[in-house]
Design a protein around this motif. Structure first.
Motif, mmCIF file in Angstrom:
data_model
loop_
_atom_site.group_PDB
_atom_site.id
_atom_site.type_symbol
_atom_site.label_atom_id
_atom_site.label_comp_id
_atom_site.label_asym_id
_atom_site.label_seq_id
_atom_site.Cartn_x
_atom_site.Cartn_y
_atom_site.Cartn_z
ATOM 1 N N GLU A 189 0.877 -1.306 0.053
ATOM 2 C CA GLU A 189 -0.047 0.121 -0.106
ATOM 3 C C GLU A 189 0.853 1.278 -0.099
ATOM 4 O O GLU A 189 0.413 2.179 -0.539
ATOM 5 C CB GLU A 189 -0.895 0.004 1.311
ATOM 6 N N MET A 190 1.962 1.165 0.504
ATOM 7 C CA MET A 190 2.958 2.294 0.787
ATOM 8 C C MET A 190 3.354 2.687 -0.567
ATOM 9 O O MET A 190 3.665 3.652 -1.298
ATOM 10 C CB MET A 190 4.236 2.093 1.560
ATOM 11 N N ALA A 212 6.984 -16.023 -5.988
ATOM 12 C CA ALA A 212 6.680 -15.021 -4.965
ATOM 13 C C ALA A 212 5.837 -13.787 -5.654
ATOM 14 O O ALA A 212 4.969 -13.422 -4.950
ATOM 15 C CB ALA A 212 7.976 -14.044 -4.391
ATOM 16 N N TYR A 213 6.247 -13.613 -6.807
ATOM 17 C CA TYR A 213 5.439 -12.403 -7.673
ATOM 18 C C TYR A 213 4.064 -12.920 -7.873
ATOM 19 O O TYR A 213 3.090 -12.018 -7.542
ATOM 20 C CB TYR A 213 5.939 -12.543 -9.112
ATOM 21 N N ILE A 219 -2.455 -11.088 -3.406
ATOM 22 C CA ILE A 219 -2.418 -10.461 -2.043
ATOM 23 C C ILE A 219 -2.938 -9.064 -2.290
ATOM 24 O O ILE A 219 -3.710 -8.523 -1.724
ATOM 25 C CB ILE A 219 -1.415 -10.573 -1.320
ATOM 26 N N PHE A 220 -2.404 -8.316 -3.313
ATOM 27 C CA PHE A 220 -2.710 -7.030 -3.418
ATOM 28 C C PHE A 220 -2.610 -6.509 -4.917
ATOM 29 O O PHE A 220 -1.888 -5.985 -5.393
ATOM 30 C CB PHE A 220 -1.598 -6.150 -2.684
ATOM 31 N N ARG A 226 -1.255 -0.873 -11.047
ATOM 32 C CA ARG A 226 -0.627 0.270 -11.116
ATOM 33 C C ARG A 226 0.552 0.430 -11.974
ATOM 34 O O ARG A 226 1.309 1.432 -12.489
ATOM 35 C CB ARG A 226 -0.172 1.099 -9.658
ATOM 36 N N LEU A 227 1.006 -0.778 -12.351
ATOM 37 C CA LEU A 227 2.192 -1.005 -13.035
ATOM 38 C C LEU A 227 2.009 -0.571 -14.577
ATOM 39 O O LEU A 227 1.093 -1.121 -14.981
ATOM 40 C CB LEU A 227 2.923 -2.438 -12.960
#
Length: 401
Positions: A189-190, A212-213, A219-220, A226-227
């Motif tokens: 979120e940051m 992991a990606y 999760i988010f 936004r990428l």
């Protein structure tokens, strides 16, 4: 020959091939000063260059991810972005993630903003404390309950806005995978808010292994939406492997040759590319090991038969251990002698050799890719079956004695 109680070993020479040294020794871009002269450019490099041109030329702000297995060149790509920003009087924050603690990781990001200590800087730092900047940040980084994602992002934007161009580059983001889910959400979120409000002329990029990606995207998802770009690194092609070999060899030649891949033959390179499965780091490891062993025996040229001979299964435990790259030897010896060949967890190995857990985890996985260890479904590590036979034979011999 011995001198003063120390055993002296003969110097490894590559003169038989007209080479000053083994050019495949450095596996990663860190420490190589003239990386451009030996880097094999792929499509992703051209696209990253276009992004840098867009940021520098038009003051655009771009966020991207670089995804690929270990050894595929993610770090090199992030470092190239950092270099481009810094060459244009900008500020590049490059952080190699070595923790699952979001407080430490965030502190590392802000710490990278600090200039070297001087009287002026100490004065400005004291002034900042009086103005409350440092106090506010430290309070928010004192506990995850105090972690205010939006406020931290705004402080980071404020600091980065002081530069004509800037970059926030996070490498090995998979290392925070074991953080608690709500803390990962706080951190992403940051980042999401930073990307939403980042200064002009800014690049945000992070690198991660695919496993992991995929977890992070679930999760988010709001952050990943936004990428602007997502780059998935592909294995090297055979032609790119040939180019890699030519460039590395050319840097250390002390004797002219008409064949740019000498002392290797085309069939040898094809076999090494196949064994390395197109992974650049794995290919370099194989090239380094094969050239080193071939030079000892003065094999000339190094063809596919020589490669097969060098890489065939060892005939004894001693031969197996001598083949282990020196930087990994303590890990393998611990598994063999302290844990009877495994299976054993990376945490147990890390404790045995007194090294950081994540470093040992990465190295054990490198050893699996090299074929010196195998993994099991529970995430443990053990020696291959042929080494297990050596251990059983040794144990049986001891019992007979």
């Amino acid at each position: 020959m011995e001198s003063g109680g120390l055993k002296l070993y003969p110097y490894q020479s590559y003169e038989v091939y007209g080479l000053s040294r083994n050019p495949f020794e450095q596996l990663a871009s860190e420490g190589i000063t003239d990386i451009e002269s030996i880097h094999v450019y792929q499509e992703v490099d051209m696209r990253l260059q276009m992004i840098v041109s867009e940021v520098i030329g038009n003051k655009s702000s771009i966020a991207l991810s670089i995804v690929g297995p270990l050894g595929m060149g993610k770090t090199q790509r992030l470092k190239s972005l950092a270099k481009a920003i810094e060459e244009n009087r900008g500020k590049a924050i490059y952080v190699k993630v070595d923790t699952n603690d979001i407080l430490k990781l965030t502190r590392d990001i802000f710490y990278a903003l600090k200039p070297p200590k001087s009287r002026t800087n100490i004065f400005l730092e004291n002034l900042s404390k009086k103005l409350g900047f440092i106090d506010r940040l430290e309070k928010m980084l004192s506990d995850t309950k105090e972690y205010k994602s939006r406020d931290i992002a705004e402080l980071l934007v404020e600091q980065m806005s002081k530069y004509p161009y800037c970059a926030l580059l996070l490498d090995e983001l998979e290392n925070m995978q074991s953080a608690r889910e709500h803390e990962k959400i706080q951190f992403f979120e940051m980042l999401r808010h930073f990307i939403s409000t980042m200064p002009k002329g800014c690049i945000v990029a992070f690198a991660s292994v695919p496993e992991a990606y995929e977890e992070y995207t679930k999760i988010f998802p709001a952050f990943f939406m936004r990428l602007h770009y997502e780059f998935r690194l592909r294995p090297m092609s055979l032609d790119e492997t040939f180019e890699l070999v030519k460039k590395r060899l050319n840097k250390v030649r002390v004797r002219d040759t008409d064949d740019p891949i000498y002392p290797f033959t085309e069939e040898a390179i094809k076999l090494i590319h196949q064994l390395g499965k197109g992974n650049p780091r794995q290919i370099l490891r194989l090239l380094h090991y094969v050239l080193s062993e071939a030079a000892k025996h003065k094999f000339d040229p190094i063809d596919d038969y020589v490669v097969t001979t060098i890489l065939e299964e060892p005939k004894s435990l001693e031969e197996y251990l001598t083949r282990i790259p020196k930087e990994y030897k303590d890990l393998v010896e611990a598994i063999v002698f302290e844990f009877n060949g495994g299976p054993v967890s990376y945490i147990q190995v890390a404790k045995a050799v007194k090294k950081p857990g994540m470093q040992v985890y990465d190295q054990l996985n490198d050893l699996i890719r090299l074929g010196f260890l195998v993994g099991d479904p529970k995430g443990n590590y053990k020696v291959p079956d042929y080494v297990r036979k050596f251990l059983e034979e040794g144990q049986a011999q001891k019992e007979e004695e």
